[in-house]
Design a protein around this motif. Structure first.
Motif, PDB file in Angstrom:
ATOM      1  N   GLY A  13      34.094  -1.225  97.116  1.00 41.35           N
ATOM      2  CA  GLY A  13      34.312  -1.150  95.677  1.00 41.35           C
ATOM      3  C   GLY A  13      33.056  -1.534  94.908  1.00 41.35           C
ATOM      4  N   ALA A  14      33.214  -1.557  93.593  1.00 44.55           N
ATOM      5  CA  ALA A  14      32.080  -1.717  92.687  1.00 44.55           C
ATOM      6  C   ALA A  14      31.271  -2.992  92.918  1.00 44.55           C
ATOM      7  CB  ALA A  14      32.587  -1.682  91.245  1.00 44.55           C
ATOM      8  N   GLY A  15      31.912  -4.024  93.509  1.00 38.95           N
ATOM      9  CA  GLY A  15      31.215  -5.299  93.703  1.00 38.95           C
ATOM     10  C   GLY A  15      29.948  -5.175  94.529  1.00 38.95           C
ATOM     11  N   TRP A  24      39.869  10.342  87.479  1.00 38.69           N
ATOM     12  CA  TRP A  24      40.449   9.445  86.469  1.00 38.69           C
ATOM     13  C   TRP A  24      41.869   9.056  86.880  1.00 38.69           C
ATOM     14  CZ3 TRP A  24      38.389  13.671  82.808  1.00 38.69           C
ATOM     15  CH2 TRP A  24      37.095  13.350  82.370  1.00 38.69           C
ATOM     16  N   PHE A  25      42.403   8.028  86.202  1.00 38.18           N
ATOM     17  CA  PHE A  25      43.783   7.600  86.454  1.00 38.18           C
ATOM     18  C   PHE A  25      44.744   8.772  86.228  1.00 38.18           C
ATOM     19  CE2 PHE A  25      42.053   3.304  85.473  1.00 38.18           C
ATOM     20  CZ  PHE A  25      42.362   2.731  86.704  1.00 38.18           C
ATOM     21  N   GLY A  26      45.693   8.892  87.143  1.00 38.74           N
ATOM     22  CA  GLY A  26      46.684   9.962  87.025  1.00 38.74           C
ATOM     23  C   GLY A  26      46.234  11.258  87.662  1.00 38.74           C
ATOM     24  N   ASN A  37      34.273 -10.784  99.348  1.00 47.18           N
ATOM     25  CA  ASN A  37      34.416 -10.789  97.891  1.00 47.18           C
ATOM     26  C   ASN A  37      34.366 -12.251  97.432  1.00 47.18           C
ATOM     27  OD1 ASN A  37      35.442 -10.596  95.198  1.00 47.18           O
ATOM     28  ND2 ASN A  37      36.526  -8.713  95.733  1.00 47.18           N
ATOM     29  N   PRO A  38      33.550 -12.591  96.457  1.00 47.02           N
ATOM     30  CA  PRO A  38      33.529 -13.980  95.982  1.00 47.02           C
ATOM     31  C   PRO A  38      34.863 -14.420  95.393  1.00 47.02           C
ATOM     32  CG  PRO A  38      31.657 -12.733  95.097  1.00 47.02           C
ATOM     33  CD  PRO A  38      32.568 -11.744  95.767  1.00 47.02           C
ATOM     34  N   GLU A  39      35.675 -13.433  94.967  1.00 50.71           N
ATOM     35  CA  GLU A  39      36.963 -13.761  94.323  1.00 50.71           C
ATOM     36  C   GLU A  39      38.136 -13.340  95.200  1.00 50.71           C
ATOM     37  OE1 GLU A  39      36.945 -15.335  91.433  1.00 50.71           O
ATOM     38  OE2 GLU A  39      34.775 -15.110  91.129  1.00 50.71           O
ATOM     39  N   GLU A  40      39.257 -14.030  94.992  1.00 44.34           N
ATOM     40  CA  GLU A  40      40.496 -13.656  95.673  1.00 44.34           C
ATOM     41  C   GLU A  40      41.021 -12.337  95.081  1.00 44.34           C
ATOM     42  OE1 GLU A  40      44.711 -15.865  96.178  1.00 44.34           O
ATOM     43  OE2 GLU A  40      42.950 -17.164  96.034  1.00 44.34           O
TER      44      GLU A  40
HETATM   45  C1  BJW Z   1      31.726  -8.651  94.395  1.00 43.58           C
HETATM   46  C2  BJW Z   1      30.445  -8.943  93.992  1.00 43.58           C
HETATM   47  C3  BJW Z   1      29.488  -9.035  94.988  1.00 43.58           C
HETATM   48  C4  BJW Z   1      31.629  -8.809  92.229  1.00 43.58           C
HETATM   49  N1  BJW Z   1      29.830  -8.852  96.251  1.00 43.58           N
HETATM   50  N2  BJW Z   1      32.041  -8.480  95.665  1.00 43.58           N
HETATM   51  C5  BJW Z   1      50.729   2.787  93.389  1.00 43.58           C
HETATM   52  C6  BJW Z   1      51.071   1.649  92.694  1.00 43.58           C
HETATM   53  C7  BJW Z   1      50.705   1.495  91.365  1.00 43.58           C
HETATM   54  C8  BJW Z   1      49.967   2.477  90.695  1.00 43.58           C
HETATM   55  C9  BJW Z   1      49.624   3.605  91.391  1.00 43.58           C
HETATM   56  C10 BJW Z   1      49.997   3.750  92.717  1.00 43.58           C
HETATM   57  N3  BJW Z   1      49.506   4.955  93.155  1.00 43.58           N
HETATM   58  C11 BJW Z   1      48.815   5.540  92.158  1.00 43.58           C
HETATM   59  C12 BJW Z   1      48.888   4.735  91.057  1.00 43.58           C
HETATM   60  C13 BJW Z   1      48.273   5.010  89.745  1.00 43.58           C
HETATM   61  C14 BJW Z   1      46.791   4.662  89.669  1.00 43.58           C
HETATM   62  C15 BJW Z   1      46.612   3.159  89.946  1.00 43.58           C
HETATM   63  O1  BJW Z   1      46.183   2.745  90.998  1.00 43.58           O
HETATM   64  N4  BJW Z   1      46.914   2.347  88.961  1.00 43.58           N
HETATM   65  C16 BJW Z   1      46.811   0.879  89.099  1.00 43.58           C
HETATM   66  C17 BJW Z   1      45.496   0.384  88.486  1.00 43.58           C
HETATM   67  C18 BJW Z   1      47.986   0.290  88.406  1.00 43.58           C
HETATM   68  N5  BJW Z   1      46.015   5.466  90.582  1.00 43.58           N
HETATM   69  C19 BJW Z   1      45.635   6.708  90.273  1.00 43.58           C
HETATM   70  O2  BJW Z   1      45.961   7.224  89.213  1.00 43.58           O
HETATM   71  C20 BJW Z   1      44.835   7.477  91.288  1.00 43.58           C
HETATM   72  N6  BJW Z   1      45.386   8.782  91.463  1.00 43.58           N
HETATM   73  C21 BJW Z   1      46.522   8.965  92.157  1.00 43.58           C
HETATM   74  O3  BJW Z   1      47.067   8.087  92.766  1.00 43.58           O
HETATM   75  O4  BJW Z   1      46.978  10.278  92.117  1.00 43.58           O
HETATM   76  C22 BJW Z   1      48.316  10.507  92.523  1.00 43.58           C
HETATM   77  C23 BJW Z   1      49.230   9.948  91.472  1.00 43.58           C
HETATM   78  C24 BJW Z   1      49.002  10.228  90.144  1.00 43.58           C
HETATM   79  C25 BJW Z   1      49.844   9.706  89.171  1.00 43.58           C
HETATM   80  C26 BJW Z   1      50.908   8.880  89.529  1.00 43.58           C
HETATM   81  C27 BJW Z   1      51.105   8.590  90.888  1.00 43.58           C
HETATM   82  C28 BJW Z   1      50.266   9.136  91.855  1.00 43.58           C
HETATM   83  C29 BJW Z   1      43.407   7.716  90.768  1.00 43.58           C
HETATM   84  C30 BJW Z   1      42.627   6.477  90.652  1.00 43.58           C
HETATM   85  C31 BJW Z   1      41.262   6.788  90.054  1.00 43.58           C
HETATM   86  C32 BJW Z   1      40.451   5.539  89.752  1.00 43.58           C
HETATM   87  N7  BJW Z   1      39.281   5.876  89.019  1.00 43.58           N
HETATM   88  C33 BJW Z   1      38.380   4.823  88.582  1.00 43.58           C
HETATM   89  C34 BJW Z   1      37.494   5.358  87.442  1.00 43.58           C
HETATM   90  C35 BJW Z   1      36.478   6.364  87.959  1.00 43.58           C
HETATM   91  C36 BJW Z   1      35.865   7.086  86.813  1.00 43.58           C
HETATM   92  C37 BJW Z   1      34.706   6.347  86.187  1.00 43.58           C
HETATM   93  O5  BJW Z   1      33.848   5.873  86.928  1.00 43.58           O
HETATM   94  O6  BJW Z   1      34.673   6.311  84.982  1.00 43.58           O
HETATM   95  O7  BJW Z   1      37.625   4.349  89.690  1.00 43.58           O
HETATM   96  S1  BJW Z   1      39.218   3.350  88.017  1.00 43.58           S
HETATM   97  C38 BJW Z   1      37.999   2.236  88.600  1.00 43.58           C
HETATM   98  O8  BJW Z   1      38.674   1.339  89.509  1.00 43.58           O
HETATM   99  C39 BJW Z   1      37.005   3.067  89.422  1.00 43.58           C
HETATM  100  C40 BJW Z   1      36.902   2.241  90.684  1.00 43.58           C
HETATM  101  O9  BJW Z   1      36.484   3.065  91.762  1.00 43.58           O
HETATM  102  C41 BJW Z   1      38.289   1.679  90.839  1.00 43.58           C
HETATM  103  C42 BJW Z   1      38.349   0.448  91.691  1.00 43.58           C
HETATM  104  O10 BJW Z   1      37.645  -0.595  91.120  1.00 43.58           O
HETATM  105  P1  BJW Z   1      36.829  -1.596  92.038  1.00 43.58           P
HETATM  106  O11 BJW Z   1      35.778  -0.860  92.768  1.00 43.58           O
HETATM  107  O12 BJW Z   1      37.757  -2.387  92.846  1.00 43.58           O
HETATM  108  O13 BJW Z   1      36.053  -2.477  90.951  1.00 43.58           O
HETATM  109  P2  BJW Z   1      36.609  -3.771  90.126  1.00 43.58           P
HETATM  110  O14 BJW Z   1      35.755  -3.928  88.948  1.00 43.58           O
HETATM  111  O15 BJW Z   1      38.059  -3.679  89.901  1.00 43.58           O
HETATM  112  O16 BJW Z   1      36.407  -4.977  91.146  1.00 43.58           O
HETATM  113  C43 BJW Z   1      35.116  -5.395  91.563  1.00 43.58           C
HETATM  114  C44 BJW Z   1      35.284  -6.499  92.599  1.00 43.58           C
HETATM  115  O17 BJW Z   1      33.994  -6.841  93.085  1.00 43.58           O
HETATM  116  C45 BJW Z   1      35.899  -7.800  92.056  1.00 43.58           C
HETATM  117  O18 BJW Z   1      36.968  -8.189  92.906  1.00 43.58           O
HETATM  118  C46 BJW Z   1      34.762  -8.816  92.136  1.00 43.58           C
HETATM  119  O19 BJW Z   1      35.209 -10.133  92.461  1.00 43.58           O
HETATM  120  C47 BJW Z   1      33.931  -8.243  93.250  1.00 43.58           C
HETATM  121  N8  BJW Z   1      32.520  -8.587  93.221  1.00 43.58           N
HETATM  122  N9  BJW Z   1      30.452  -9.066  92.580  1.00 43.58           N
HETATM  123  C48 BJW Z   1      31.133  -8.607  96.537  1.00 43.58           C
HETATM  124  N10 BJW Z   1      28.191  -9.330  94.651  1.00 43.58           N
END
Ligand code: BJW
Ligand code: ZN
Length: 254
Positions: free
Chosen positions: A28-30, A166-168, A219-222
């Motif tokens: 992930g983004a971290g 994107w979401f959805g 990950n530094p965080e839980e």
């Molecule tokens: C460090 C650090 C260091 C800091 N070292 N670590 C099941 C349950 C509930 C909801 C859903 C589900 N299934 C699907 C959904 C809906 C939805 C979803 O998940 N929603 C939840 C948020 C509630 N998912 C979707 O819509 C997906 N599509 C899908 O499932 O299609 C079928 C479907 C559709 C509709 C309904 C049902 C099914 C698509 C998801 C697309 C996500 N897109 C994004 C944006 C991309 C576009 C852009 O760039 O603008 O992707 S969202 C954003 O979050 C981005 C990331 O890839 C993604 C994940 O984030 P990530 O990488 O985890 O980053 P952070 O910021 O959240 O966390 C960073 C971490 O790093 C932190 O923990 C820090 O502690 C850590 N960190 N420094 C190590 N140095």
């Protein structure tokens, strides 16, 4: 954590990776934070003070493409100056040390490829790709400017959109099927720098655990998945991953 405890932890993870036929990493983004790219969530994240649903949904793009494009073009202008860090390079090293390796990334920044990783699945697309909203033509975005203008399709003149998910929206079927297969078949999974709140990506770690893989969160965080992990390393990826590689190389010699 004391230095000895950290060393023991790295040796234990290195041992698991060395014994695995197939290692899968879910990223992930971290991991890119240490390259100077903000994460999404949290006080310094891309979405701080903004609504994800106004910037990362097809509805937002349909309603106000200019705002969504402005956000994307601004991120592109930042991204082109960024380079892979020690964490990205360590993943390349791990890939070369194990028989089978799958890198499943949620990141859209392309830094794994820039570092030299080979077997990459980009679940959420790539920020530097443009896709036509009418004819679906995909082109590589310019890296040397043009960060002010909304791209137009060179074939049909319709508006392009960023090649991210994107979401959805559905993920690439090919990518999620391969990621799912990797999660089911790997013997070890590293879950690095993700808040593990976005699905279906987060579900891959649960899948790996369910199928008997040794799972390690870096990950530094839980996160919501910390409790199901075999081990959690509360360190930045750029420190933990090189230490794991060093331990893998030491155990190789010893
Ligand atoms: C460090 C650090 C260091 C800091 N070292 N670590 C099941 C349950 C509930 C909801 C859903 C589900 N299934 C699907 C959904 C809906 C939805 C979803 O998940 N929603 C939840 C948020 C509630 N998912 C979707 O819509 C997906 N599509 C899908 O499932 O299609 C079928 C479907 C559709 C509709 C309904 C049902 C099914 C698509 C998801 C697309 C996500 N897109 C994004 C944006 C991309 C576009 C852009 O760039 O603008 O992707 S969202 C954003 O979050 C981005 C990331 O890839 C993604 C994940 O984030 P990530 O990488 O985890 O980053 P952070 O910021 O959240 O966390 C960073 C971490 O790093 C932190 O923990 C820090 O502690 C850590 N960190 N420094 C190590 N140095
Ligand atoms: Zn077109």
């Amino acid at each position: 954590m004391a230095a000895k405890a950290i060393d023991d932890c790295m040796v234990a993870v290195a041992d698991r990776l060395r014994r695995a036929q197939h290692v899968c990493c879910l990223i992930g983004a971290g991991i890119s934070a240490e390259s100077g790219i903000p994460t999404f969530r949290g006080p310094d994240g891309f979405w701080a003070g903004r609504s994800a649903f106004d910037l990362a949904t097809p509805e937002a793009f349909a309603r106000d493409p200019e705002t969504v494009w402005r956000f994307c073009l601004w991120r592109r202008s930042q991204l082109v100056t960024k380079r892979p860090n020690a964490g990205h390079h360590a993943l390349v090293a791990i890939e070369r040390l194990v028989p089978q390796f799958t890198l499943v990334t949620q990141n859209v920044d392309g830094l794994h490829r820039a570092a030299g990783s080979a077997n990459i699945l980009e679940l959420h697309g790539n920020l530097m790709v443009d896709r036509c909203t009418a004819c679906a033509l995909e082109t590589q975005a310019a890296t040397d400017g043009g960060f002010e203008t909304i791209p137009i399709c060179p074939e049909c003149r319709a508006m392009m959109r960023p090649g991210v998910v994107w979401f959805g929206e559905m993920l690439s079927l090919d990518a999620i099927q391969k990621a799912d297969a990797a999660a089911r078949s790997c013997q070890a999974m590293l879950v690095v720098g993700t808040s593990s709140v976005v699905h279906p990506a987060a579900g891959l770690a649960e899948m790996a655990r369910l199928h008997g893989a040794f799972t390690v969160e870096i990950n530094p965080e839980e996160t919501p998945l910390s409790r199901i992990m075999n081990m959690c390393i509360r360190m930045p990826a750029g420190e933990a991953l090189p230490a794991i590689v060093e331990a893998m190389n030491s155990s190789d010699r010893g």
